[in-house]
Design an enzyme around this catalytic site. Sequence first.
Site, short mmCIF file in Angstrom:
data_model
loop_
_atom_site.label_atom_id
_atom_site.label_comp_id
_atom_site.label_asym_id
_atom_site.label_seq_id
_atom_site.Cartn_x
_atom_site.Cartn_y
_atom_site.Cartn_z
CB SER A 89 -0.96 -0.06 1.16
OG SER A 89 -0.06 0.21 2.36
CB THR A 132 -6.68 4.26 -3.69
OG1 THR A 132 -5.97 5.51 -3.47
CG2 THR A 132 -6.15 3.45 -5.13
CD GLU A 134 -1.72 7.94 -4.78
OE1 GLU A 134 -1.06 7.77 -6.00
OE2 GLU A 134 -1.68 9.12 -4.17
CE1 TYR A 156 -1.81 1.01 -3.18
CE2 TYR A 156 -2.19 3.17 -4.04
CZ TYR A 156 -2.54 2.18 -3.00
OH TYR A 156 -3.48 2.07 -2.17
CE LYS A 160 -4.80 -0.77 -3.75
NZ LYS A 160 -5.61 -1.50 -2.82
P1 NAP Z 1 -1.81 -1.24 5.79
O1 NAP Z 1 -1.65 -0.94 6.89
O2 NAP Z 1 -0.45 -0.98 4.78
O3 NAP Z 1 -2.50 -2.63 5.52
C1 NAP Z 1 -2.09 -3.60 4.39
C2 NAP Z 1 -2.42 -5.07 4.64
O4 NAP Z 1 -2.13 -5.89 3.34
C3 NAP Z 1 -1.40 -5.43 5.81
O5 NAP Z 1 -2.48 -6.56 6.45
C4 NAP Z 1 -0.66 -6.49 4.86
O6 NAP Z 1 0.04 -8.02 5.73
C5 NAP Z 1 -1.38 -7.06 3.90
N1 NAP Z 1 -0.52 -7.52 2.77
C6 NAP Z 1 0.31 -7.04 2.07
N2 NAP Z 1 0.76 -7.58 0.91
C7 NAP Z 1 0.05 -8.63 1.05
C8 NAP Z 1 -0.07 -9.83 0.19
N3 NAP Z 1 0.79 -10.23 -0.77
N4 NAP Z 1 -0.79 -11.01 0.57
C9 NAP Z 1 -1.69 -10.82 1.64
N5 NAP Z 1 -1.69 -9.69 2.33
C10 NAP Z 1 -0.79 -8.87 2.28
O7 NAP Z 1 -2.79 -0.53 4.73
P2 NAP Z 1 -4.16 0.22 5.09
O8 NAP Z 1 -3.88 1.68 5.08
O9 NAP Z 1 -5.14 -0.47 6.12
O10 NAP Z 1 -5.06 0.12 3.62
C11 NAP Z 1 -6.03 -1.04 3.42
C12 NAP Z 1 -6.32 -1.00 2.09
O11 NAP Z 1 -6.86 0.19 1.29
C13 NAP Z 1 -4.93 -1.18 0.98
O12 NAP Z 1 -5.46 -2.08 -0.23
C14 NAP Z 1 -4.73 0.09 0.53
O13 NAP Z 1 -4.00 0.03 -0.85
C15 NAP Z 1 -6.10 0.69 0.41
N6 NAP Z 1 -6.22 2.05 0.71
C16 NAP Z 1 -5.84 2.76 1.70
C17 NAP Z 1 -5.86 4.04 2.00
C18 NAP Z 1 -5.43 4.77 3.30
O14 NAP Z 1 -5.51 5.92 3.30
N7 NAP Z 1 -5.23 4.08 4.02
C19 NAP Z 1 -6.78 4.86 1.16
C20 NAP Z 1 -7.32 4.08 -0.11
C21 NAP Z 1 -7.14 2.66 -0.22
P3 NAP Z 1 1.26 -7.43 6.92
O15 NAP Z 1 0.91 -6.63 7.87
O16 NAP Z 1 1.70 -8.69 6.83
O17 NAP Z 1 2.29 -6.44 6.17
O1 G4F Z 2 1.33 9.68 3.34
P1 G4F Z 2 1.57 9.11 2.06
O2 G4F Z 2 2.67 8.13 1.65
O3 G4F Z 2 0.20 8.76 1.34
P2 G4F Z 2 -0.13 8.68 -0.15
O4 G4F Z 2 1.00 8.70 -1.09
O5 G4F Z 2 -1.23 9.68 -0.51
O6 G4F Z 2 -0.60 7.28 -0.31
C1 G4F Z 2 -1.64 6.86 0.86
O7 G4F Z 2 -2.92 7.14 0.62
C2 G4F Z 2 -3.56 6.65 -0.83
C3 G4F Z 2 -4.97 7.29 -1.05
O8 G4F Z 2 -4.97 8.31 -1.81
C4 G4F Z 2 -3.62 5.16 -0.58
F1 G4F Z 2 -4.19 4.59 -1.66
C5 G4F Z 2 -1.94 4.67 -0.55
O9 G4F Z 2 -2.27 3.23 -0.01
C6 G4F Z 2 -1.60 5.29 0.89
O10 G4F Z 2 -2.47 5.12 2.06
O11 G4F Z 2 1.96 10.70 1.23
C7 G4F Z 2 1.08 11.72 1.25
C8 G4F Z 2 2.09 12.84 0.44
C9 G4F Z 2 2.54 12.48 -0.71
O12 G4F Z 2 2.18 13.45 -1.55
C10 G4F Z 2 3.95 12.54 -0.29
O13 G4F Z 2 4.89 12.91 -1.40
O14 G4F Z 2 2.68 13.24 1.49
C11 G4F Z 2 4.10 13.25 0.85
N1 G4F Z 2 5.15 13.27 1.60
C12 G4F Z 2 6.12 14.31 1.93
N2 G4F Z 2 6.99 14.04 2.74
C13 G4F Z 2 5.51 11.99 2.35
C14 G4F Z 2 7.08 12.67 3.02
N3 G4F Z 2 5.19 10.77 2.22
C15 G4F Z 2 5.83 10.15 2.88
N4 G4F Z 2 5.40 8.78 2.95
N5 G4F Z 2 7.06 10.42 3.65
C16 G4F Z 2 7.46 11.65 3.71
O15 G4F Z 2 8.51 11.78 4.22
#
Ligand code: NAP
Ligand code: G4F
Length: 373
Positions: A89, A132, A134, A156, A160
């Site tokens: 993710s 997402t 994204e 990513y 997706k």
């Molecule tokens: P996260 O904390 O990174 O959790 C990802 C989960 O996927 C973890 O349980 C991880 O297991 C598991 N995983 C990774 N690779 C795998 C594989 N090959 N087979 C089985 N399990 C696997 O992500 P999250 O923030 O909870 O997000 C949940 C979902 O929503 C993801 O699909 C993400 O892309 C999507 N999403 C997130 C956001 C956001 O802002 N949080 C927004 C939009 C969409 P481990 O614990 O072992 O690593």
């Molecule tokens: O927190 P981020 O890494 O999240 P990003 O890239 O928005 O992705 C997350 O949200 C998505 C939904 O829109 C999910 F689909 C995805 O799985 C994930 O949960 O970065 C947010 C922003 C970016 O623009 C990045 O360039 O913050 C900026 N940033 C600035 N400094 C940073 C940093 N991001 C990270 N991770 N680390 C930094 O030091």
Amino acid sequence: MKIALITGITGQDGSYLCEQLLAKGYVVHGMIRRASNFNTQRLDHLVSDPEVYNQRLFLHHGDLTDSSNLNRLLERIGPTEIYNLAAQSHVKVSFEVPEYTAEVDGVGTLRFLDAIKEAGLQKRARFYQASTSELFGLVQEVPQTEKTPFYPRSPYGVAKLYAYWIVVNYRESYGLHASNGILFNHESPRRGETFVTRKITRAAGRIREGLQECVELGNLDAQRDWGYAPEYTEMMWRILQQEQPGDYVCATNEMHTVRDFCQNAFTTVEMPLTFEGEGVDEVGRDASGNIRVKVNPQYFRPSEVELLIGNPEKARRELGWEPKVTFNDLVGIMAQADWQLARQEKAARALQQAVLQSLNLAGMGTTTKMFEP
Ligand code: NAP
Ligand code: G4F
């Protein structure tokens, strides 16, 4: 009886969704990956409850890259609702492992849908896909809705995008009750520590407690629509309760910069910052002039998503979903939780130091440098 299968149950969203479904009376099955260390920290409170674990919550090893495992799980569990949250993710990491990200986040979704079809579960099981914001990437419209054209900007996002369309295709081709939640960024004290919000709140607490000097970040100008994760997992459930499947944007309709997030988090820990300079020379200083935030180009991405802001009108209208936690509330919840963690870390360190000193070994084992994308 309602039986849920959650992939990614060990992650931020999986752990909240699991709690919510258990509270609604579901039997919950979760897929976990085998790891060399324990990886169920976010579920420990449930796993250690004898009335829950192996009574109403069951964990199974598995991986989205293994079709035979998916087939077996579906056959054994016979779920009525499937939440596909598992993914690689991290957007920046996807540039380093693009093929793996495509395998898990893109083809992994196809494997699951096809396993449902082949198991003849299309009438029984409803499917939720963690899509997402994204997908919108280089945004073609502000704010983004379900009708905004997609333009992903990372491996990513592209993986997706495949997952999004294969969900739509299986819905239209085989009548699966399969839906996409197009979720904008959502955060919490359980957020992984390398996502920007948690990185900032961890650093704010640790800097406040003297455990860290400064935090290095990438693009401070990036703007995101940040919501509170438990409200978003509630929305996932609502989507699957609909008679008809569909695709829904889930967002707050408010946007803030990474810099705003920093300012708010450091203010919460009573260390307000002033930003000065530009580009890679920009810094955030505390009231005594110490640099607490720096820019490090290491955290820039090969192609950036500069802004995301969603319009959740369809979710409001059809699902009655409305986020209540504001941006200020969210930063407050996360920064307070991480400040508390930092206090505990400080106390534990003091204790460790005292023990080491009494053994004449002071100075060992106190490094804080971590490997981080
Ligand atoms: P996260 O904390 O990174 O959790 C990802 C989960 O996927 C973890 O349980 C991880 O297991 C598991 N995983 C990774 N690779 C795998 C594989 N090959 N087979 C089985 N399990 C696997 O992500 P999250 O923030 O909870 O997000 C949940 C979902 O929503 C993801 O699909 C993400 O892309 C999507 N999403 C997130 C956001 C956001 O802002 N949080 C927004 C939009 C969409 P481990 O614990 O072992 O690593
Ligand atoms: O927190 P981020 O890494 O999240 P990003 O890239 O928005 O992705 C997350 O949200 C998505 C939904 O829109 C999910 F689909 C995805 O799985 C994930 O949960 O970065 C947010 C922003 C970016 O623009 C990045 O360039 O913050 C900026 N940033 C600035 N400094 C940073 C940093 N991001 C990270 N991770 N680390 C930094 O030091």
